[in-house]
Design a protein around this motif. Sequence first.
Motif, PDB file in Angstrom:
ATOM      1  N   MET A  15       0.835  -1.208   0.000  1.00 32.64           N
ATOM      2  CA  MET A  15       0.000   0.000   0.000  1.00 32.64           C
ATOM      3  C   MET A  15       0.873   1.262   0.000  1.00 32.64           C
ATOM      4  N   ALA A  16       1.969   1.227   0.789  1.00 36.18           N
ATOM      5  CA  ALA A  16       2.877   2.391   0.821  1.00 36.18           C
ATOM      6  C   ALA A  16       3.519   2.596  -0.552  1.00 36.18           C
ATOM      7  N   LYS A  17       3.856   1.489  -1.216  1.00 39.90           N
ATOM      8  CA  LYS A  17       4.461   1.613  -2.558  1.00 39.90           C
ATOM      9  C   LYS A  17       3.457   2.200  -3.553  1.00 39.90           C
ATOM     10  N   ILE A  18       2.205   1.757  -3.453  1.00 35.83           N
ATOM     11  CA  ILE A  18       1.174   2.300  -4.356  1.00 35.83           C
ATOM     12  C   ILE A  18       1.010   3.795  -4.068  1.00 35.83           C
ATOM     13  N   LYS A  19       1.036   4.144  -2.791  1.00 34.78           N
ATOM     14  CA  LYS A  19       0.862   5.562  -2.426  1.00 34.78           C
ATOM     15  C   LYS A  19       2.015   6.397  -2.991  1.00 34.78           C
ATOM     16  N   ALA A  20       3.213   5.831  -2.925  1.00 34.71           N
ATOM     17  CA  ALA A  20       4.383   6.573  -3.426  1.00 34.71           C
ATOM     18  C   ALA A  20       4.283   6.811  -4.932  1.00 34.71           C
ATOM     19  N   LYS A  21       3.604   5.901  -5.630  1.00 37.58           N
ATOM     20  CA  LYS A  21       3.423   6.059  -7.100  1.00 37.58           C
ATOM     21  C   LYS A  21       2.457   7.193  -7.421  1.00 37.58           C
ATOM     22  N   GLY A  22       1.564   7.495  -6.492  1.00 37.25           N
ATOM     23  CA  GLY A  22       0.635   8.616  -6.686  1.00 37.25           C
ATOM     24  C   GLY A  22      -0.766   8.235  -7.137  1.00 37.25           C
ATOM     25  N   LYS A  23      -0.948   7.001  -7.632  1.00 34.53           N
ATOM     26  CA  LYS A  23      -2.285   6.571  -8.100  1.00 34.53           C
ATOM     27  C   LYS A  23      -2.444   5.065  -7.857  1.00 34.53           C
ATOM     28  N   ALA A  32     -13.211   3.379  -3.222  1.00 39.34           N
ATOM     29  CA  ALA A  32     -13.138   3.117  -1.774  1.00 39.34           C
ATOM     30  C   ALA A  32     -11.738   2.624  -1.393  1.00 39.34           C
ATOM     31  N   ILE A  33     -11.116   1.812  -2.253  1.00 39.35           N
ATOM     32  CA  ILE A  33      -9.747   1.340  -1.958  1.00 39.35           C
ATOM     33  C   ILE A  33      -8.781   2.533  -2.036  1.00 39.35           C
ATOM     34  N   ALA A  34      -8.982   3.387  -3.044  1.00 37.50           N
ATOM     35  CA  ALA A  34      -8.119   4.567  -3.184  1.00 37.50           C
ATOM     36  C   ALA A  34      -8.277   5.488  -1.970  1.00 37.50           C
ATOM     37  N   GLN A  35      -9.499   5.651  -1.519  1.00 38.04           N
ATOM     38  CA  GLN A  35      -9.770   6.487  -0.332  1.00 38.04           C
ATOM     39  C   GLN A  35      -8.966   5.960   0.867  1.00 38.04           C
ATOM     40  N   ALA A  36      -8.925   4.634   1.012  1.00 44.65           N
ATOM     41  CA  ALA A  36      -8.227   4.061   2.166  1.00 44.65           C
ATOM     42  C   ALA A  36      -6.707   4.239   2.052  1.00 44.65           C
ATOM     43  N   ILE A  37      -6.176   4.265   0.835  1.00 45.72           N
ATOM     44  CA  ILE A  37      -4.719   4.404   0.678  1.00 45.72           C
ATOM     45  C   ILE A  37      -4.301   5.873   0.676  1.00 45.72           C
ATOM     46  N   PHE A  38      -5.067   6.696  -0.029  1.00 48.51           N
ATOM     47  CA  PHE A  38      -4.631   8.077  -0.280  1.00 48.51           C
ATOM     48  C   PHE A  38      -5.409   9.123   0.522  1.00 48.51           C
ATOM     49  N   GLY A  39      -6.548   8.691   1.081  1.00 42.22           N
ATOM     50  CA  GLY A  39      -7.389   9.671   1.766  1.00 42.22           C
ATOM     51  C   GLY A  39      -8.279  10.442   0.806  1.00 42.22           C
ATOM     52  N   THR A  40      -8.251  10.055  -0.477  1.00 46.27           N
ATOM     53  CA  THR A  40      -9.156  10.662  -1.456  1.00 46.27           C
ATOM     54  C   THR A  40      -9.554   9.613  -2.493  1.00 46.27           C
ATOM     55  N   PRO A  41     -10.840   9.631  -2.888  1.00 42.58           N
ATOM     56  CA  PRO A  41     -11.281   8.615  -3.853  1.00 42.58           C
ATOM     57  C   PRO A  41     -10.789   8.900  -5.272  1.00 42.58           C
ATOM     58  N   ALA A  63      -7.764   9.378  -6.346  1.00 45.59           N
ATOM     59  CA  ALA A  63      -6.405   8.936  -6.711  1.00 45.59           C
ATOM     60  C   ALA A  63      -6.442   7.577  -7.400  1.00 45.59           C
ATOM     61  N   VAL A  64      -7.273   7.482  -8.415  1.00 44.36           N
ATOM     62  CA  VAL A  64      -7.456   6.221  -9.139  1.00 44.36           C
ATOM     63  C   VAL A  64      -7.128   6.454 -10.604  1.00 44.36           C
ATOM     64  N   GLN A  65      -6.398   5.545 -11.193  1.00 43.63           N
ATOM     65  CA  GLN A  65      -6.262   5.567 -12.652  1.00 43.63           C
ATOM     66  C   GLN A  65      -6.923   4.292 -13.174  1.00 43.63           C
ATOM     67  N   LEU A  66      -7.941   4.481 -14.015  1.00 43.14           N
ATOM     68  CA  LEU A  66      -8.663   3.315 -14.534  1.00 43.14           C
ATOM     69  C   LEU A  66      -7.983   2.831 -15.798  1.00 43.14           C
ATOM     70  N   ARG A  67      -7.823   1.523 -15.873  1.00 42.63           N
ATOM     71  CA  ARG A  67      -7.298   0.940 -17.104  1.00 42.63           C
ATOM     72  C   ARG A  67      -8.343  -0.037 -17.631  1.00 42.63           C
ATOM     73  N   ILE A  68      -8.813   0.225 -18.849  1.00 44.14           N
ATOM     74  CA  ILE A  68      -9.910  -0.583 -19.400  1.00 44.14           C
ATOM     75  C   ILE A  68      -9.362  -1.935 -19.860  1.00 44.14           C
ATOM     76  N   LEU A  69     -10.002  -3.000 -19.387  1.00 49.77           N
ATOM     77  CA  LEU A  69      -9.559  -4.354 -19.751  1.00 49.77           C
ATOM     78  C   LEU A  69     -10.744  -5.170 -20.254  1.00 49.77           C
ATOM     79  N   THR A  70     -10.497  -6.022 -21.239  1.00 50.62           N
ATOM     80  CA  THR A  70     -11.497  -7.019 -21.609  1.00 50.62           C
ATOM     81  C   THR A  70     -11.390  -8.177 -20.607  1.00 50.62           C
ATOM     82  N   SER A  71     -12.340  -9.104 -20.688  1.00 49.25           N
ATOM     83  CA  SER A  71     -12.303 -10.245 -19.754  1.00 49.25           C
ATOM     84  C   SER A  71     -10.956 -10.979 -19.850  1.00 49.25           C
ATOM     85  N   SER A  72     -10.488 -11.188 -21.084  1.00 48.22           N
ATOM     86  CA  SER A  72      -9.284 -12.011 -21.262  1.00 48.22           C
ATOM     87  C   SER A  72      -7.998 -11.259 -20.912  1.00 48.22           C
TER      88      SER A  72
END
Length: 325
Positions: A81-89, A121-130, A132-141
Amino acid sequence: MNRRSITAVLAGALLLVAGCGTSAAVPPTEVSAKVPLPAGATELTEPPAAPPAADCGDPTASLRPQGALPAPNALPPGSTMAKIKAKGKLVVGVDQNTFRFGYRDPFTGSVSGFDIDMAKAIAQAIFGTPSAVQLRILTSSQRIPALKAGDVDIVIRTMSINCERLKDVAFSSVYYEAGQRVLVKKASGFTGIGSLGGKRVCATDGSTSLRNIAGAPSKPVPVQVNDWTDCLVMLQQNQVDAVSTDDTILAGLAAQDPFTEMVGKPFYSEPYGMAMPKGQTDFVRFVNAVIERMRTDGSWKANYNRWLADLLGPAPAPPAAKYRD
Ligand code: GLU
């Protein structure tokens, strides 16, 4: 002039005469254009193997949260979680084709839905703000390859937990209980998966749905596509007879086409988990703590009511967590 050409001349003359008279006698003919298939659509002549038997105990039993959820400014040093926070998103693999779970809202242009709010909600718990999310669109596969390649921190994308996938990724506790059903055109006469023997049934490549169709005793013909909305287009164009996947996804498709309906009982249970890279046990426990808090503080229910209640009925109780250690 041989006999055939004489006949052709006579037929031509008759047509000319007919053309000069009243046209009402000749009914219009209908020529349907050959409609192309969505990119990547394939009828599986070699269907995928039916789903393997569970060989890992209860795959939905995850890792127990440890103690209270740390505040965003007190994440354990060196933790995932700290590493993700250090990345910024927080980079999250999501869908953009599943209405109300992960879909591109045509009014706002942004990807929204139940899964997206779980990500926030996960971003809120790591960063204190919802935000701080970068969405990456993925297909099922693309879900498992994206996690294995480190392209995303977590996948929150209508993803069912099973033993096979647990060989490649780790899962949170169950955050939604879906069930596989069937979507058909209204008045098609199909009543469920049992009535679709020999019929073309659509699902995405890399989904459990496709394998469940392949394993159905009625022996439908699985047709694989990239995205769930491709299945809806193929149903509308009479290129498949049905779509079969989670009731969540089908409810979204049915809301987009009032000439379709869900039929039959759920024939597979599809428990959704958030997938993380294998080995990040601290992150799995942390995510489970966030989900646990959402179960008890009303925010799971609020998320359900915001996105799903009008499609899927009143909120059920959030799925109870199961832990193995
Ligand atoms: N829940 C199923 C799965 O994880 C189908 C959903 C999907 O592929 O988007 O494969």
